[in-house]
Every structure is written in C-alpha cells, then in structure tokens.
Enzyme design. Structure first.
Site, PDB file in Angstrom:
ATOM      1  N   MET A 147      10.618  -6.699   4.647  1.00 54.44           N
ATOM      2  CA  MET A 147      10.701  -7.371   5.940  1.00 54.44           C
ATOM      3  C   MET A 147      11.996  -8.162   6.136  1.00 54.44           C
ATOM      4  O   MET A 147      11.964  -9.288   6.635  1.00 54.44           O
ATOM      5  CB  MET A 147       9.488  -8.302   6.107  1.00 54.44           C
ATOM      6  CG  MET A 147       8.164  -7.579   6.075  1.00 54.44           C
ATOM      7  SD  MET A 147       8.101  -6.318   7.364  1.00 54.44           S
ATOM      8  CE  MET A 147       6.446  -5.701   7.151  1.00 54.44           C
TER       9      MET A 147
ATOM     10  N   SER B 245       0.832  -1.211   0.000  1.00 49.40           N
ATOM     11  CA  SER B 245       0.000   0.000   0.000  1.00 49.40           C
ATOM     12  C   SER B 245       0.868   1.263   0.000  1.00 49.40           C
ATOM     13  O   SER B 245       0.500   2.272  -0.603  1.00 49.40           O
ATOM     14  CB  SER B 245      -0.985   0.001   1.176  1.00 49.40           C
ATOM     15  OG  SER B 245      -0.311   0.121   2.393  1.00 49.40           O
TER      16      SER B 245
ATOM     17  N   HIS C 142       8.378   3.344   9.101  1.00 50.83           N
ATOM     18  CA  HIS C 142       8.125   2.435  10.221  1.00 50.83           C
ATOM     19  C   HIS C 142       6.878   2.897  10.972  1.00 50.83           C
ATOM     20  O   HIS C 142       6.759   4.094  11.290  1.00 50.83           O
ATOM     21  CB  HIS C 142       9.343   2.409  11.157  1.00 50.83           C
ATOM     22  CG  HIS C 142       9.189   1.420  12.258  1.00 50.83           C
ATOM     23  ND1 HIS C 142       9.398   0.062  12.072  1.00 50.83           N
ATOM     24  CD2 HIS C 142       8.809   1.563  13.541  1.00 50.83           C
ATOM     25  CE1 HIS C 142       9.158  -0.571  13.209  1.00 50.83           C
ATOM     26  NE2 HIS C 142       8.795   0.319  14.120  1.00 50.83           N
TER      27      HIS C 142
HETATM   28  C1  GRF Z   1       3.891  -0.609   6.763  1.00 47.63           C
HETATM   29  O1  GRF Z   1       3.154  -0.458   7.948  1.00 47.63           O
HETATM   30  C2  GRF Z   1       5.320  -0.170   6.970  1.00 47.63           C
HETATM   31  O2  GRF Z   1       5.449   0.890   7.863  1.00 47.63           O
HETATM   32  C3  GRF Z   1       5.940  -1.405   7.556  1.00 47.63           C
HETATM   33  O3  GRF Z   1       5.356  -2.461   6.835  1.00 47.63           O
HETATM   34  C4  GRF Z   1       4.050  -2.080   6.409  1.00 47.63           C
HETATM   35  C5  GRF Z   1       3.958  -2.325   4.933  1.00 47.63           C
HETATM   36  O4  GRF Z   1       2.657  -2.146   4.441  1.00 47.63           O
HETATM   37  N1  GRF Z   1       7.378  -1.333   7.488  1.00 47.63           N
HETATM   38  P1  GRF Z   1       2.410  -2.072   2.878  1.00 47.63           P
HETATM   39  O5  GRF Z   1       3.013  -3.317   2.241  1.00 47.63           O
HETATM   40  O6  GRF Z   1       3.046  -0.809   2.359  1.00 47.63           O
HETATM   41  O7  GRF Z   1       0.931  -2.061   2.732  1.00 47.63           O
END
Ligand code: GRF
Length: 202
Positions: free
Chosen positions: A91, A14, A110
């Site tokens: 991740m 997202s 984050h």
């Molecule tokens: C987000 O909350 C970001 O801050 C964290 O992982 C999540 C990723 O969400 N590091 P998306 O894949 O961008 O929806």
C-alpha cells in the site's frame, strides 16, 4: 526454468499465500526468496514465517524520505538476486529509485478493471459507482498509480443480491487464481512488453 521472486505486501497477505500455495502445489516454478513488508504488525509476516520465507520489514517513518528506504530495499533485492517483484497488496507509492531498476520486472495486482478505479479502496469505489461488471487487473508497474501496461484482466459480474462483502470475496478468489497464472506466464517467457501493449504468447 524457475525465477527468484520477492513479494511486497502490507496487510493480510492472502495473495502472498496464494503464490506460496501455487508454488507448493507445483504449478508455479518460482523461488519465493523474500517478503518485503512496511508494517511490522502485518499478518502477512506470520504467513512468511510459517512458510519459512525470509522477511525484510522496514518502518517508513524511520526514514527521511521514500527514496531512502527504497535504496535500502533495492540493495537487499540485489543482494538476493531477485529477478521479479510482485506487489500484492503493497500500500505505498513507489519512486523511480525502485521502479527504474526493475522496469518490466515488477507487477501489481489490482482489484478492479483498470483504468477504472485506480488507487485505494478500488472495490468500494466500483461498488459505489454501481458498476455491473468489475474484475481484477495484473499489470506492470510504472511510476504512476496503477497506470502501467496491463498484462491480464479477469472480469466478473456484480450480482443483484451481492453485498460489498460478497463481491469482495469473489474478487479475492479471482485474484488468487489470476496472479499466480500471470507469474507462471512470465517465468515461462511468454509475456512480451511492446510499448504499452503486452502480448502473452500461447
Ligand atoms: C488485494 O485486493 C490487492 O488487489 C490489493 O490489495 C489487496 C491485498 O489483499 N492491491 P491481501 O493482503 O493479498 O489479502
């Protein structure tokens, strides 16, 4: 002025989509040149394909070490003249192989007010700690886990009637605003790193 960026993501994407939307809306002068993804099945890949953005997918388990797959990534980034890396839900821990060549040119979003709640499941950690205020941090990436110099933070209140789901949704909304804003400030040359302190010129 524009900048060639690579976004690294592992999941939903997202934040990646928010960057695409800002670029398409004309509020973010970047060329989103590459998506780097460590999960061949991740939904973020479909978002890149739909937007016509090249994807570099790799499978960590096919490599003997982190350094080896990062060497391949660095090669790809150099081939593509990437100037800024945006970690948006990537991740994986990084090693010096990737961090050093892009020191000061790699940022991460984050979902907490760092240095509180670094690492995985930050929203859940904050929720379980019962905090009344939480938020989002965008920071430069160094060798640690969510430890690099903080560029921008946006706080938000935890409401009495929040659930972890409603809080998560509001945090994501904040991320989707803050991350493109920070990228735009970097592209405009307004973000200056001075030791651990970051100054954003007006
Ligand atoms: C987000 O909350 C970001 O801050 C964290 O992982 C999540 C990723 O969400 N590091 P998306 O894949 O961008 O929806």
């Amino acid at each position: 002025m524009t900048m060639r960026i690579a976004v690294f993501a592992s999941g939903t994407g997202s934040n990646f989509q928010a960057i695409i939307d800002a670029e398409r809306a004309g509020t973010l002068p970047v060329n989103i040149a590459l998506l780097v993804c460590d999960k061949p099945q991740a939904p973020v890949i479909g978002k890149a394909e739909q937007a016509g953005i090249p994807v570099y997918v790799f499978e960590p388990k096919q490599y003997a070490s982190r350094e080896e797959y990062e060497q391949d990534i660095v090669r790809k980034l150099q081939q593509m003249d990437i100037e800024l890396i945006v970690l948006a839900g990537y991740m994986r821990l990084l090693t010096a192989t990737l961090v050093e060549p892009y020191a000061g040119r790699m940022i991460n979003v984050h979902p907490s007010l760092l240095p509180s709640f670094p690492g995985m499941r930050a929203i859940e950690q904050a929720w379980q700690a019962g905090v009344k205020v939480t938020g989002v941090t965008v920071h430069f990436v160094d060798g640690g886990m969510d430890t690099g110099p903080i560029i921008a933070q946006q706080s938000l209140a935890v409401h009495e009637d929040d659930t972890i789901d409603s809080l998560t949704a509001r945090i994501h909304e904040v991320e989707h605003q803050l991350l493109p804003q920070v990228i735009a400030a970097i592209v405009a040359g307004k973000v200056k790193l001075d030791g651990r302190r970051v100054v954003i010129l007006q």
